[in-house]
Design a protein around this motif. Structure first.
Motif, short mmCIF file in Angstrom:
data_model
loop_
_atom_site.label_atom_id
_atom_site.label_comp_id
_atom_site.label_asym_id
_atom_site.label_seq_id
_atom_site.Cartn_x
_atom_site.Cartn_y
_atom_site.Cartn_z
N UNK A 24 8.39 -33.04 41.75
CA UNK A 24 8.08 -31.67 41.35
C UNK A 24 7.27 -31.67 40.05
N UNK A 25 7.66 -32.53 39.12
CA UNK A 25 6.94 -32.61 37.85
C UNK A 25 5.51 -33.12 38.06
N UNK A 26 5.38 -34.12 38.93
CA UNK A 26 4.04 -34.67 39.17
C UNK A 26 3.13 -33.64 39.84
N UNK A 27 3.64 -32.98 40.89
CA UNK A 27 2.80 -32.01 41.60
C UNK A 27 2.53 -30.76 40.77
N UNK A 28 3.41 -30.49 39.83
CA UNK A 28 3.12 -29.41 38.87
C UNK A 28 1.87 -29.77 38.07
N UNK A 29 1.79 -31.04 37.66
CA UNK A 29 0.59 -31.49 36.95
C UNK A 29 -0.64 -31.41 37.81
N UNK A 30 -0.53 -31.78 39.08
CA UNK A 30 -1.67 -31.70 39.99
C UNK A 30 -2.14 -30.26 40.17
N UNK A 31 -1.18 -29.34 40.28
CA UNK A 31 -1.53 -27.92 40.44
C UNK A 31 -2.27 -27.41 39.20
N UNK A 32 -1.80 -27.81 38.03
CA UNK A 32 -2.51 -27.43 36.81
C UNK A 32 -3.91 -28.06 36.78
N UNK A 33 -3.98 -29.30 37.21
CA UNK A 33 -5.26 -30.03 37.14
C UNK A 33 -6.32 -29.38 38.03
N UNK A 34 -5.94 -29.02 39.24
CA UNK A 34 -6.92 -28.46 40.17
C UNK A 34 -7.36 -27.07 39.75
N UNK A 35 -6.54 -26.38 38.96
CA UNK A 35 -6.95 -25.08 38.44
C UNK A 35 -7.59 -25.21 37.06
N UNK A 36 -7.83 -26.44 36.63
CA UNK A 36 -8.54 -26.75 35.39
C UNK A 36 -7.79 -26.31 34.14
N UNK A 37 -6.48 -26.20 34.26
CA UNK A 37 -5.66 -25.97 33.08
C UNK A 37 -5.26 -27.35 32.56
N UNK A 38 -6.19 -28.01 31.89
CA UNK A 38 -6.02 -29.42 31.56
C UNK A 38 -4.95 -29.64 30.49
N UNK A 39 -4.75 -28.70 29.60
CA UNK A 39 -3.70 -28.87 28.59
C UNK A 39 -2.32 -28.92 29.26
N UNK A 40 -2.08 -27.98 30.18
CA UNK A 40 -0.79 -27.97 30.88
C UNK A 40 -0.65 -29.18 31.79
N UNK A 41 -1.75 -29.59 32.43
CA UNK A 41 -1.71 -30.77 33.29
C UNK A 41 -1.35 -32.01 32.48
N UNK A 42 -1.94 -32.14 31.30
CA UNK A 42 -1.64 -33.29 30.45
C UNK A 42 -0.16 -33.33 30.08
N UNK A 43 0.40 -32.18 29.73
CA UNK A 43 1.83 -32.14 29.39
C UNK A 43 2.70 -32.50 30.59
N UNK A 44 2.32 -32.02 31.77
CA UNK A 44 3.10 -32.30 32.97
C UNK A 44 3.09 -33.80 33.30
N UNK A 45 1.94 -34.43 33.24
CA UNK A 45 1.86 -35.87 33.54
C UNK A 45 2.60 -36.68 32.47
N UNK A 46 2.54 -36.25 31.23
CA UNK A 46 3.27 -36.96 30.17
C UNK A 46 4.78 -36.88 30.42
N UNK A 47 5.24 -35.73 30.90
CA UNK A 47 6.67 -35.58 31.19
C UNK A 47 7.12 -36.54 32.28
N UNK A 48 6.26 -36.77 33.27
CA UNK A 48 6.60 -37.76 34.31
C UNK A 48 6.81 -39.12 33.68
N UNK A 49 5.89 -39.52 32.81
CA UNK A 49 5.96 -40.84 32.19
C UNK A 49 7.13 -40.97 31.23
N UNK A 50 7.48 -39.89 30.55
CA UNK A 50 8.57 -39.94 29.58
C UNK A 50 9.94 -39.94 30.26
#
Length: 303
Positions: A218-244
């Protein structure tokens, strides 16, 4: 004797009369030949008329000059506006193409993640191939076998099954049926292109089920959804949460790769390249490492 005197007096009188007549005629003749003086009022009117005529000529010439200058300025503005319009049209076409590439790649990635048995159980998966030579694609995760079990049994377009060997049976660690159903709704919205709905759904899922086995996905696909809508700040936070939160999860290579892509989109070239180099170092011989290497080559400083 007296008669002679009278005759002399008559002649004198006659001569005087003739002299008077001659003088009178000369005076009359002189008056007739001398022109009458001009009327002062008429002279002033004539002078004013001449001045007005000269002023009108000056004003007319100045108006023409100003009109020509104004016309030149208008033409210059029109040329600038045309150039700006062409530039905006070009940028708009480029953005549309990039958006189409993002949507197309997301569809491919969702389809691969939703397929049963996609990727081996031990494979960290792939984040897809670059789209259009400039934008990171969403590709194929290859990890649906372990994390795509969000689909409820028989739910169309669900995230995929987590069955061993692709049998379609839900894995014992795939979460409760309720978690699977809620996750499937968000994943279906993502597949359908309803990105705002998917974002809301994944965020609600993470709030309601933070400890679910599906939380990583869910966290990863949240990042993908942000990424495809070009909300790159939110996408970056989402992908970082996966890694953390899930540093050793199957989505970790994909999340790190997409974090690098996101940083490049944010014009953080140095950070993005450093992140992609981490992908190559941490996950060698994986699809994510291959994609990271390709992107590093394309973004390498020109010699």
């Amino acid at each position: 004797m007296r008669q002679l005197r009278i005759s002399g007096l008559g002649r004198t009188t006659a001569r005087a009369a003739l002299t008077i007549v001659a003088l009178t005629g000369a005076l009359v003749s002189g008056c007739a030949s001398t022109p009458a003086p001009d009327d002062p009022v008429q002279l002033k009117l004539n002078d004013l008329d001449a001045r007005v005529t000269r002023i009108e000529r000056v004003v007319s010439n100045q108006s023409l000059v100003e009109l020509a200058q104004h016309l030149d300025a208008v033409q210059s503005d029109v040329r600038q506006l045309r150039g700006r319009i062409e530039e905006l049209e070009h940028n708009n076409d480029a953005l549309r193409k990039q958006q189409r590439d993002l949507y197309s790649d997301l569809d491919k990635r969702l389809g691969n993640d939703g397929a049963s048995g996609a990727g081996s159980a031990g494979s960290p998966g792939s984040a897809g191939s670059p789209a259009g030579g400039s934008t990171a694609s969403l590709g194929s995760s290859g990890s649906a076998g372990g994390a795509g079990a969000g689909a409820a049994a028989g739910a169309a377009g669900a995230a995929g099954s987590a069955a061993a060997g692709g049998s379609g049976a839900p894995d014992n660690n795939a979460g409760t049926p309720e978690e699977q159903a809620v996750y499937a709704q968000s994943f279906d919205a993502l597949k359908a292109g309803s990105y705002s709905v998917a974002i809301t759904g994944f965020k609600d899922f993470l709030t309601s089920y933070p400890a679910s086995p599906l939380a990583e996905n869910a966290q990863y696909w949240l990042g993908e959804a942000y990424y495809v809508t070009r909300d790159f700040d939110s996408a970056s936070n989402a992908f970082r949460n996966v890694l953390q939160k899930w540093p050793d999860a199957r989505k970790a290579p994909d999340a790190l790769l997409k974090l690098g892509y996101t940083q490049l989109e944010q014009k953080k070239v140095a950070d993005g390249r450093a992140t992609l180099q981490q992908v190559v170092q941490r996950y060698p011989n994986t699809d994510a490492a291959k994609l990271a290497t390709e992107r590093l080559q394309r973004t390498a400083p020109k010699q």
